[in-house]
Design an enzyme around this catalytic site. Structure first.
Site, short mmCIF file in Angstrom:
data_model
loop_
_atom_site.label_atom_id
_atom_site.label_comp_id
_atom_site.label_asym_id
_atom_site.label_seq_id
_atom_site.Cartn_x
_atom_site.Cartn_y
_atom_site.Cartn_z
N LYS A 1 11.59 -5.16 -3.43
CA LYS A 1 11.44 -6.71 -2.93
C LYS A 1 12.85 -7.55 -3.35
O LYS A 1 13.26 -8.15 -2.28
CB LYS A 1 10.32 -7.21 -3.48
CG LYS A 1 9.16 -6.49 -3.13
CD LYS A 1 8.26 -7.41 -1.91
CE LYS A 1 7.89 -8.53 -2.54
NZ LYS A 1 7.05 -9.00 -1.27
N ASP B 1 2.48 4.95 -1.13
CA ASP B 1 3.49 3.63 -0.87
C ASP B 1 5.03 4.18 -0.84
O ASP B 1 5.75 3.35 -0.72
CB ASP B 1 3.35 2.67 -1.71
CG ASP B 1 1.82 1.97 -1.76
OD1 ASP B 1 1.04 2.57 -0.95
OD2 ASP B 1 1.47 1.35 -2.64
N HIS C 1 8.02 0.96 -0.63
CA HIS C 1 8.91 1.01 -1.71
C HIS C 1 10.51 1.39 -1.09
O HIS C 1 11.27 0.59 -1.21
CB HIS C 1 8.63 1.75 -2.85
CG HIS C 1 7.39 1.55 -3.54
ND1 HIS C 1 7.12 1.86 -4.69
CD2 HIS C 1 6.23 0.87 -3.00
CE1 HIS C 1 6.04 1.53 -5.10
NE2 HIS C 1 5.36 0.97 -4.12
N ASN D 1 -5.71 4.63 4.40
CA ASN D 1 -5.84 3.31 4.39
C ASN D 1 -4.29 2.86 4.60
O ASN D 1 -3.25 3.71 4.21
CB ASN D 1 -6.49 2.84 3.62
CG ASN D 1 -5.65 2.57 2.21
OD1 ASN D 1 -4.82 1.66 1.77
ND2 ASN D 1 -5.82 3.37 1.44
N GLU E 1 -2.35 -0.79 4.34
CA GLU E 1 -2.38 -2.39 4.18
C GLU E 1 -1.17 -3.20 4.86
O GLU E 1 -1.25 -3.61 6.17
CB GLU E 1 -2.52 -2.92 2.66
CG GLU E 1 -2.77 -4.34 2.26
CD GLU E 1 -2.80 -4.51 0.95
OE1 GLU E 1 -3.77 -4.80 0.37
OE2 GLU E 1 -1.72 -4.13 0.13
N GLU F 1 5.47 -3.60 6.11
CA GLU F 1 6.46 -2.82 5.11
C GLU F 1 6.60 -1.51 5.41
O GLU F 1 7.63 -0.63 5.19
CB GLU F 1 6.06 -2.77 3.67
CG GLU F 1 6.01 -4.32 2.94
CD GLU F 1 5.63 -4.03 1.59
OE1 GLU F 1 6.41 -4.64 0.89
OE2 GLU F 1 4.41 -3.94 1.36
#
Length: 930
Positions: free
Chosen positions: A384, A452, A456, A527, A529, A533
């Site tokens: 981030k 993820d 990332h 899934n 979200e 990203e």
């Protein structure tokens, strides 16, 4: 799954309490001493750092992939719709959790494969989630089968083959996205189908049996000479000397004969190919098959909405229900899609709307911070911070602040090199069992659950692409580019033959988007979200590939970004309002599940974060969101209803989102509220100020026009279009847009203009492309436009291949105009004139179909097919008009309200290609509307 925006993760919002609960994980035993694997100037470790964990069960026990001996050396694609076959997350379940292939759902059990076809949605979690939950209709197995586990035996791009064996009996089934069939091979016992209730038999043809279970119609196909026997809820058939049978879910009992035709054409693999040319992304989805009986090699495939909206291939009248809206069936082993490429820029271009002194102050606030990385230590939060800094590098350069630019680049290089070097406080480590690269310190299950990685690592690749834009030597494979490519291999590997990493780990090519969970161990399936990203990685591939001259990676990124952009529009934002059940009551989803979608996040029920989680990070790869402006407006209206007023927490993200549809409204909110807010942790006031004021000047993105390189975009403010492109090459180039405009772009620069000419000397007569009028010119790239003054060109019409294609489009050229409003003119008819040239080819004939989707929902209510035009074997243009006569028509004309007009041109006869003129008023379509 995605992380929250605070360093300590709050309680998860439980939607399916029993299925989604988290269990605390303990570290694995200390590993052996690590070896360092050099990659250019960087390195990674082949052993995890001491005290850390790799993949584990929910109780913390280390786990390796659950594969058969034949598959053990292949990289398994974790983060897929079927990953629970290979990742035993729950120690007491050696088979699988529910898997959502669509239209069928599956779950492996000791007795075989449970199969369901959920057709009625349930709204759960206080109205915050809709789901078409898996419910067993029947089990496909063998008589007596009682396997201790189920393993993944084979897989391809969207199909998988699980295997059961109990020492006496062995069963393999092949299942996949879009397949209405389950293909089974068994030995050691009779074919057995056990139904959830006593079935109703509607057809008994010996080795073909039609049954209805729980209101759903199935067909069972045994080898020729066999016969199905029904006893209560058990249906069996002897296989004799054969080892195969199949089961299919039928759209209706009347479809039995069609499905019987393909019952023995067993699917053995699936593969997607893609290409990017001149602003258009094309993809072909192909199933390989094996004829178990006879010679039929075709099959039936159910296409998702994001696919059938973008194909011109013929579809049958058969449909299925799914959590993604209606699926439409194609009778073929292959189909193709074509889409305008989604734009990706390194940054919004320079405008005079940005105050240099003010922006300089905001930039200094970031670069002079005591800790520009905000104490980030793990892969996600470091990413981030990298993203926040990287977004400001081109912005600083635009206002001449090369000193700030270079300080930012220094920060990026230092942090990336730190992570790209093994042996320090942070590093990347390779797991040889799971064939994955994990960053440590890890976060949010990126280690123990393989979650993820694409989220990332997207930030690392994006930051590296920004560095590469300014320092190509740093990005060389022999320097730090090798480590960047290693992260790409882990997350978005384009190779199916790489023995170290799987093909496109998290991206589901058929579903059209990525999955976040590495184990898929939920009752609701897998899934995702933060879809944004995920597209951050795709856009980063476009930038990295462009900056390093890797056209293959650039084109991969364009395919992924364009495909997922359409899926996000349909399945997260319900852009056409044709996917979410009416009982759901929401205009957006924070999370998409295999079984449906949820108005939720993993960490909070705060509406601002539910609405913002699929927007951040806001970059030059976010412009695709502006293609659905009505959906943005509905989304933000719902936010304020749910929030009890305007955004407070994530106001910067949501202002930037609004600017993609209504820039002036977003700027008014910025002007009123910029003084007293705290930026979202991946954002900065510098970037938000630049973004909002730039779009207020340029206008919102215009996705109807594309340039012929991926790093180009178009913006529209009122009736004025601005064309922008970044040229990464060492030579100036001209970028051509699909409406005929051209733009000269200097080497290694971003340029803007309104047409032919340099940025400093824009075209004095910009073309506003008015939305009114009923005469449409054709533009190369698939556009119908009411604009005039285009550049003459031509498109190639594919050969009919020596077959008669009269009346049925075959590899057609497709041109569309969307968002068309018009009142039907009484008594008027469709008209067209098209310039054709067959050269010296003999015996060619070209044909036209015009289709009208009156509301833009994907259903064409009116189609008109015209008699074909026989071209002569003399070089030169000939004119084909509607005067050839109407061959056939379907549907009733009506008024257009945000509708779509489609023109298709193909070869009806002949064995050679021909040409169709574009970009002039000599090739036009005139619709009967005012």
């Amino acid at each position: 799954m995605r992380s929250p925006t605070t360093a300590t993760r709050p309680a998860v919002v439980l939607l399916l309490a029993s299925a989604l609960a988290f269990v605390g994980l303990g570290p694995a035993a200390a590993p052996a001493a690590a070896a360092t694997i050099p990659v250019g100037s960087g390195s990674y470790s082949d052993t995890r750092p001491a005290g850390t964990s790799g993949p584990t069960t929910n109780t913390g026990t280390p786990v390796t992939p659950k594969l058969t001996a034949g598959a053990r050396n292949r990289p398994v694609p974790t983060n897929d719709w079927w990953s629970s076959l290979a990742f035993q997350r729950y120690g007491d379940n050696p088979h699988s959790t529910p898997m959502y292939g669509h239209p069928l759902t599956y779950q492996a059990t000791a007795g075989g494969l449970d199969v369901g076809y959920p057709t009625s949605p349930a709204v759960v979690g206080d109205g915050r989630q809709y789901e078409y939950a898996h419910k067993r209709d029947l089990t496909v197995g063998l008589a007596g089968l009682n396997s201790p586990d189920t393993k993944a035996d084979d897989w391809s791009d969207w199909t998988v083959t699980p295997l059961w064996s109990d020492g006496t009996r062995t069963l393999r089934t092949t299942i996949g996205h879009g397949s209405p069939f389950v293909y089974a091979k068994g030995s050691g016992g009779d074919a057995r189908v056990t139904t959830a209730e006593a079935p109703t038999v509607f057809a008994d043809q010996g080795n073909t049996l039609g049954i209805t279970v729980a209101g759903h119609h199935y067909a069972l196909f045994a080898p020729t000479g066999s016969d199905w026997t029904v006893s209560g809820s058990t249906v069996t058939a002897g296989l004799g000397s054969k080892d195969y049978f199949s089961v299919a879910v039928l759209p209706s009992t009347g479809a039995l004969a069609t499905f019987k035709k393909y019952a023995y054409s067993f699917v053995t693999g699936s593969e997607v190919t893609w290409n990017y040319t001149g602003g258009t992304v094309k993809a072909t989805y192909t199933l390989s098959t094996e004829a178990k009986e006879g010679s039929e090699r075709g099959t039936l495939q159910a296409l998702y909405r994001h696919q059938w909206l973008n194909t011109s291939d013929a579809l049958t009248s058969y449909t299925y229900v799914s959590p993604r809206g209606t699926m439409k069936v194609r009778e073929s082993a292959t189909f193709a899609t074509s889409q305008k490429a989604a734009a990706a820029l390194p940054a919004l271009p320079k405008t005079n709307a940005v105050d240099t002194a003010r922006l300089r102050g905001y930039l200094n606030d970031v670069v002079n911070a005591a800790d520009p990385f905000s104490a980030a230590s793990d892969t996600y939060w470091t990413g981030k911070a990298l993203g926040r800094l990287a977004s400001l590098v081109p912005v600083a350069e635009q206002i001449g602040e090369t000193g700030i630019r270079d300080r930012l680049l220094g920060l990026l290089k230092g942090k990336l090199q730190d992570w790209f070097t093994a042996g320090g406080a942070n590093e990347f480590s390779y797991d040889k069992d799971w064939k994955t690269l994990t960053g440590y310190p890890a976060s949010y299950g990126s280690d123990t659950e393989l979650n993820d990685h694409h989220f990332h690592y997207s930030y690392y690749v994006h930051a590296a692409a920004i560095v590469a834009q300014y320092d190509q030597a740093w990005a060389a494979d022999s320097a730090w580019g090798g480590m960047v490519k290693t992260l790409i291999r882990d997350t978005a590997n384009p190779s199916r033959t790489d023995s170290a990493y799987p093909f496109l780990r998290g991206f589901d090519v058929y579903a059209g988007h990525s999955w976040a969970s590495g184990h898929q161990g939920f009752a609701a399936g897998n899934n995702q979200e933060s879809s944004s990203e995920s597209t951050n990685l795709s856009a980063a591939l476009v930038l990295w590939g462009s900056a390093t001259g890797d056209t293959s990676l650039r084109n991969l990124g364009t395919y992924l970004l364009t495909t997922e952009a359409e899926s996000i529009a349909q399945y997260w934002f319900d852009a056409d309002e044709q996917v979410f059940p009416s009982t759901f009551g929401h205009d957006t989803a924070g999370m998409v599940w295999g079984s449906g979608a949820a108005y939720a996040t993993w960490w909070t029920a705060n509406p601002e974060e539910i609405h913002g989680i699929n927007v951040l990070p806001v970059t030059g790869g976010s412009l695709h969101l502006g293609g659905e402006k009505a959906a943005i407006r509905r989304n933000l209206q719902e936010l304020e209803r749910e929030n009890g007023g305007p955004a407070v927490e994530w106001r910067d993200i949501l202002w930037e989102f609004q600017s993609l549809a209504d820039p002036s409204t977003a700027k008014a909110k910025w002007d009123a509220g910029h003084a007293d807010y705290t930026p979202e942790q991946g954002e900065s006031k510098a970037h938000t100020y630049h973004w909002i004021n730039t779009l207020d000047s340029l206008g919102a993105p215009d996705a109807t026009v594309t340039g012929d390189i991926p790093t180009s975009a178009v913006f529209a403010r009122g009736t004025t279009r601005t064309y922008a492109a970044h040229n990464y090459t060492a030579s100036a180039r001209t970028v051509t847009f699909s409406d005929g405009k051209t733009l000269s772009v200097p080497a290694r620069s971003t340029a803007t203009g309104t047409g032919t000419g340099s940025p400093e000397d824009p075209d004095p007569d910009p073309d506003p492309d008015p939305p009114t009028g009923n005469t449409f010119q054709l533009r190369t790239g698939g556009t119908l436009t009411t604009a005039t003054g285009g550049t003459a060109g031509s498109d190639t019409i594919a050969s009919a291949g020596g077959a008669n294609r009269d009346g049925t489009p075959y590899q057609p050229l497709v041109y569309e105009a969307r968002d068309v409003d018009g009142t039907l003119t009484s008594g008027a008819q469709t008209a067209f004139k098209l310039q054709l040239d067959a050269g010296s080819a003999v015996g060619l004939g070209q044909q036209v179909r015009v289709s009208y989707d009156l509301t833009g929902n994907g259903d064409f209510e009116r189609t008109e097919t015209y008699n074909y035009f026989a071209t002569d074997p003399v070089s030169g243009w000939e004119e084909y008009t509607q005067a050839r006569g109407l061959k056939s028509s379907t549907g009733t004309p009506g008024n257009l309200d945000g509708g779509t007009v489609r023109l298709e041109v193909w070869s009806a006869i002949g064995n050679a290609t021909s040409r169709l003129q574009t970009g002039t008023d000599k090739s036009v379509l005139v619709i009967p509307y005012s």
